[in-house]
Scaffold this motif. Structure first.
Motif, PDB file in Angstrom:
ATOM      1  N   LEU A 142      10.144 -34.912   2.956  1.00 36.43           N
ATOM      2  CA  LEU A 142      10.696 -33.569   3.101  1.00 36.43           C
ATOM      3  C   LEU A 142      12.213 -33.598   3.271  1.00 36.43           C
ATOM      4  CD1 LEU A 142       8.102 -31.744   5.353  1.00 36.43           C
ATOM      5  CD2 LEU A 142       8.741 -31.154   3.034  1.00 36.43           C
ATOM      6  N   GLY A 143      12.718 -34.750   3.662  1.00 32.37           N
ATOM      7  CA  GLY A 143      14.163 -34.913   3.803  1.00 32.37           C
ATOM      8  C   GLY A 143      14.782 -33.895   4.736  1.00 32.37           C
ATOM      9  N   ASP A 144      15.898 -33.354   4.295  1.00 33.00           N
ATOM     10  CA  ASP A 144      16.621 -32.366   5.100  1.00 33.00           C
ATOM     11  C   ASP A 144      16.091 -30.951   4.897  1.00 33.00           C
ATOM     12  OD1 ASP A 144      18.284 -34.284   6.164  1.00 33.00           O
ATOM     13  OD2 ASP A 144      19.756 -34.093   4.539  1.00 33.00           O
ATOM     14  N   TYR A 145      15.011 -30.808   4.154  1.00 33.41           N
ATOM     15  CA  TYR A 145      14.526 -29.470   3.814  1.00 33.41           C
ATOM     16  C   TYR A 145      13.369 -28.998   4.683  1.00 33.41           C
ATOM     17  CZ  TYR A 145      17.435 -30.298  -0.210  1.00 33.41           C
ATOM     18  OH  TYR A 145      18.503 -30.576  -1.013  1.00 33.41           O
ATOM     19  N   TRP A 146      13.014 -29.754   5.732  1.00 34.78           N
ATOM     20  CA  TRP A 146      11.908 -29.338   6.576  1.00 34.78           C
ATOM     21  C   TRP A 146      12.145 -27.996   7.255  1.00 34.78           C
ATOM     22  CZ3 TRP A 146      12.727 -28.570  11.700  1.00 34.78           C
ATOM     23  CH2 TRP A 146      13.814 -29.204  12.288  1.00 34.78           C
ATOM     24  N   PRO A 147      13.393 -27.565   7.525  1.00 33.56           N
ATOM     25  CA  PRO A 147      13.554 -26.228   8.122  1.00 33.56           C
ATOM     26  C   PRO A 147      13.054 -25.099   7.215  1.00 33.56           C
ATOM     27  CG  PRO A 147      15.513 -27.523   8.516  1.00 33.56           C
ATOM     28  CD  PRO A 147      14.666 -28.303   7.557  1.00 33.56           C
ATOM     29  N   LEU A 148      12.926 -25.386   5.916  1.00 34.80           N
ATOM     30  CA  LEU A 148      12.376 -24.363   5.019  1.00 34.80           C
ATOM     31  C   LEU A 148      10.935 -24.015   5.381  1.00 34.80           C
ATOM     32  CD1 LEU A 148      13.824 -25.483   1.566  1.00 34.80           C
ATOM     33  CD2 LEU A 148      14.507 -23.523   2.969  1.00 34.80           C
ATOM     34  N   LEU A 149      10.224 -24.944   5.986  1.00 32.88           N
ATOM     35  CA  LEU A 149       8.875 -24.645   6.455  1.00 32.88           C
ATOM     36  C   LEU A 149       8.907 -23.566   7.537  1.00 32.88           C
ATOM     37  CD1 LEU A 149       7.430 -28.250   6.700  1.00 32.88           C
ATOM     38  CD2 LEU A 149       6.734 -26.487   5.088  1.00 32.88           C
ATOM     39  N   LEU A 150       9.880 -23.663   8.436  1.00 34.69           N
ATOM     40  CA  LEU A 150      10.019 -22.637   9.471  1.00 34.69           C
ATOM     41  C   LEU A 150      10.399 -21.294   8.868  1.00 34.69           C
ATOM     42  CD1 LEU A 150      11.870 -24.582  12.308  1.00 34.69           C
ATOM     43  CD2 LEU A 150       9.503 -23.802  12.275  1.00 34.69           C
ATOM     44  N   VAL A 151      11.300 -21.329   7.891  1.00 29.46           N
ATOM     45  CA  VAL A 151      11.705 -20.088   7.223  1.00 29.46           C
ATOM     46  C   VAL A 151      10.506 -19.470   6.514  1.00 29.46           C
ATOM     47  CG1 VAL A 151      13.156 -19.117   5.397  1.00 29.46           C
ATOM     48  CG2 VAL A 151      14.105 -20.813   6.972  1.00 29.46           C
ATOM     49  N   GLY A 152       9.739 -20.291   5.803  1.00 26.61           N
ATOM     50  CA  GLY A 152       8.554 -19.785   5.104  1.00 26.61           C
ATOM     51  C   GLY A 152       7.526 -19.212   6.063  1.00 26.61           C
ATOM     52  N   ALA A 153       7.293 -19.903   7.177  1.00 23.86           N
ATOM     53  CA  ALA A 153       6.350 -19.398   8.171  1.00 23.86           C
ATOM     54  C   ALA A 153       6.846 -18.081   8.756  1.00 23.86           C
ATOM     55  CB  ALA A 153       6.146 -20.430   9.272  1.00 23.86           C
ATOM     56  N   GLY A 154       8.144 -17.982   9.006  1.00 16.99           N
ATOM     57  CA  GLY A 154       8.704 -16.733   9.517  1.00 16.99           C
ATOM     58  C   GLY A 154       8.538 -15.588   8.544  1.00 16.99           C
ATOM     59  N   VAL A 155       8.746 -15.855   7.268  1.00 17.44           N
ATOM     60  CA  VAL A 155       8.575 -14.819   6.238  1.00 17.44           C
ATOM     61  C   VAL A 155       7.125 -14.346   6.192  1.00 17.44           C
ATOM     62  CG1 VAL A 155       8.612 -14.407   3.740  1.00 17.44           C
ATOM     63  CG2 VAL A 155      10.540 -15.534   4.844  1.00 17.44           C
ATOM     64  N   ILE A 156       6.197 -15.295   6.261  1.00 17.21           N
ATOM     65  CA  ILE A 156       4.773 -14.936   6.230  1.00 17.21           C
ATOM     66  C   ILE A 156       4.414 -14.075   7.432  1.00 17.21           C
ATOM     67  CG2 ILE A 156       2.436 -15.866   6.434  1.00 17.21           C
ATOM     68  CD1 ILE A 156       3.404 -18.238   4.723  1.00 17.21           C
ATOM     69  N   VAL A 157       4.878 -14.474   8.619  1.00 16.67           N
ATOM     70  CA  VAL A 157       4.581 -13.692   9.823  1.00 16.67           C
ATOM     71  C   VAL A 157       5.207 -12.310   9.732  1.00 16.67           C
ATOM     72  CG1 VAL A 157       5.017 -13.564  12.314  1.00 16.67           C
ATOM     73  CG2 VAL A 157       4.250 -15.710  11.284  1.00 16.67           C
ATOM     74  N   LEU A 158       6.424 -12.233   9.222  1.00 16.79           N
ATOM     75  CA  LEU A 158       7.113 -10.946   9.085  1.00 16.79           C
ATOM     76  C   LEU A 158       6.362 -10.032   8.119  1.00 16.79           C
ATOM     77  CD1 LEU A 158       9.681  -9.441   9.979  1.00 16.79           C
ATOM     78  CD2 LEU A 158      10.800 -10.350   7.942  1.00 16.79           C
ATOM     79  N   VAL A 159       5.947 -10.563   6.988  1.00 14.01           N
ATOM     80  CA  VAL A 159       5.213  -9.755   6.006  1.00 14.01           C
ATOM     81  C   VAL A 159       3.878  -9.291   6.581  1.00 14.01           C
ATOM     82  CG1 VAL A 159       4.013  -9.883   3.775  1.00 14.01           C
ATOM     83  CG2 VAL A 159       6.344 -10.754   3.984  1.00 14.01           C
ATOM     84  N   MET A 160       3.204 -10.180   7.298  1.00 11.06           N
ATOM     85  CA  MET A 160       1.916  -9.805   7.892  1.00 11.06           C
ATOM     86  C   MET A 160       2.090  -8.713   8.941  1.00 11.06           C
ATOM     87  SD  MET A 160       0.019 -13.469   8.105  1.00 11.06           S
ATOM     88  CE  MET A 160      -1.488 -12.805   8.764  1.00 11.06           C
ATOM     89  N   GLY A 161       3.263  -8.644   9.569  1.00  9.69           N
ATOM     90  CA  GLY A 161       3.511  -7.587  10.534  1.00  9.69           C
ATOM     91  C   GLY A 161       3.613  -6.214   9.880  1.00  9.69           C
ATOM     92  N   PHE A 162       3.973  -6.185   8.609  1.00 12.21           N
ATOM     93  CA  PHE A 162       4.095  -4.911   7.906  1.00 12.21           C
ATOM     94  C   PHE A 162       2.823  -4.503   7.191  1.00 12.21           C
ATOM     95  CE2 PHE A 162       8.649  -6.099   8.120  1.00 12.21           C
ATOM     96  CZ  PHE A 162       9.108  -4.959   8.756  1.00 12.21           C
ATOM     97  N   ILE A 163       1.897  -5.428   7.030  1.00 12.89           N
ATOM     98  CA  ILE A 163       0.651  -5.108   6.345  1.00 12.89           C
ATOM     99  C   ILE A 163      -0.322  -4.504   7.346  1.00 12.89           C
ATOM    100  CG2 ILE A 163      -1.351  -6.096   5.146  1.00 12.89           C
ATOM    101  CD1 ILE A 163       0.505  -8.260   4.053  1.00 12.89           C
ATOM    102  N   LYS A 164      -0.917  -3.386   6.957  1.00 17.39           N
ATOM    103  CA  LYS A 164      -1.885  -2.722   7.830  1.00 17.39           C
ATOM    104  C   LYS A 164      -3.171  -3.506   7.803  1.00 17.39           C
ATOM    105  CE  LYS A 164      -0.114   1.914   7.401  1.00 17.39           C
ATOM    106  NZ  LYS A 164      -0.418   3.291   7.065  1.00 17.39           N
ATOM    107  N   LYS A 165      -3.827  -3.547   8.966  1.00 23.71           N
ATOM    108  CA  LYS A 165      -5.098  -4.266   9.059  1.00 23.71           C
ATOM    109  C   LYS A 165      -6.236  -3.315   8.820  1.00 23.71           C
ATOM    110  CE  LYS A 165      -3.277  -7.759  12.075  1.00 23.71           C
ATOM    111  NZ  LYS A 165      -3.403  -8.538  13.251  1.00 23.71           N
TER     112      LYS A 165
END
Length: 165
Positions: A142-165
């Motif tokens: 993953l080299g120096d790009y592992w923080p992208l995993l955190l960014v991706g997880a944050g985006v997923i959580v953010l999108v799920m917050g806007f989706i109605k259950k």
């Protein structure tokens, strides 16, 4: 659920777990099947799973997967001597919970959201495992790009917050 079906599920799960254990020893170089103390922990996890399946308490799959999963981690560490891997392997425990929730749902427990919650737990565990493993130098690919995993997880959580259950 009748006792015949529970027995079939218990035997099937034990066979799958044994097969997966042998498969891992074939896929991981240097990992040999040897009896050592972590097998006791794995055995306790399998026993909890069988007891839960036979007694009609499918929710026992959750603690069974936690105990068995930790036994698997301990087996890997004992076989390879890589005890420092605990610095990131602990992140697999929420995934063990998710696997237990999936097994419990397959055996007839939990509500309609069980699969979604289990998959969410497994995904969270995988992201944490990759992030901490990369941070502590286990996943150099993953080299120096592992923080992208955190960014991706944050985006997923953010999108799920806007989706109605």
């Amino acid at each position: 659920m009748d006792s015949n079906r529970r027995s079939n599920i218990a035997v099937g799960l034990v066979l799958i777990l044994i097969g997966l254990a042998f498969l891992v020893t074939r896929l991981v170089p240097g990992l040999e099947v040897m009896f050592s103390w972590p097998w006791i922990v794995i055995g306790v996890g399998v026993a909890l799973l069988v007891i839960g399946a036979l007694t009609g308490v499918p929710d026992m799959a959750v603690p069974a997967c936690i105990v068995g999963g930790i036994g698997g981690i301990l087996y890997y560490q004992n076989a390879t001597g890589n005890w420092g891997s605990w610095s990131y392997m602990w992140a697999l425990i929420p995934g063990f919970v998710g696997v237990g929730m999936l097994l419990a749902a397959l055996m007839g427990s939990r509500g309609q959201h069980a699969y979604r919650d289990a998959l969410r737990s497994i995904l969270t565990s995988a992201v944490l495992f990759l992030v901490f493993g990369s941070f502590f130098g286990a996943f150099t690919w993953l080299g120096d790009y592992w923080p992208l995993l955190l960014v991706g997880a944050g985006v997923i959580v953010l999108v799920m917050g806007f989706i109605k259950k």
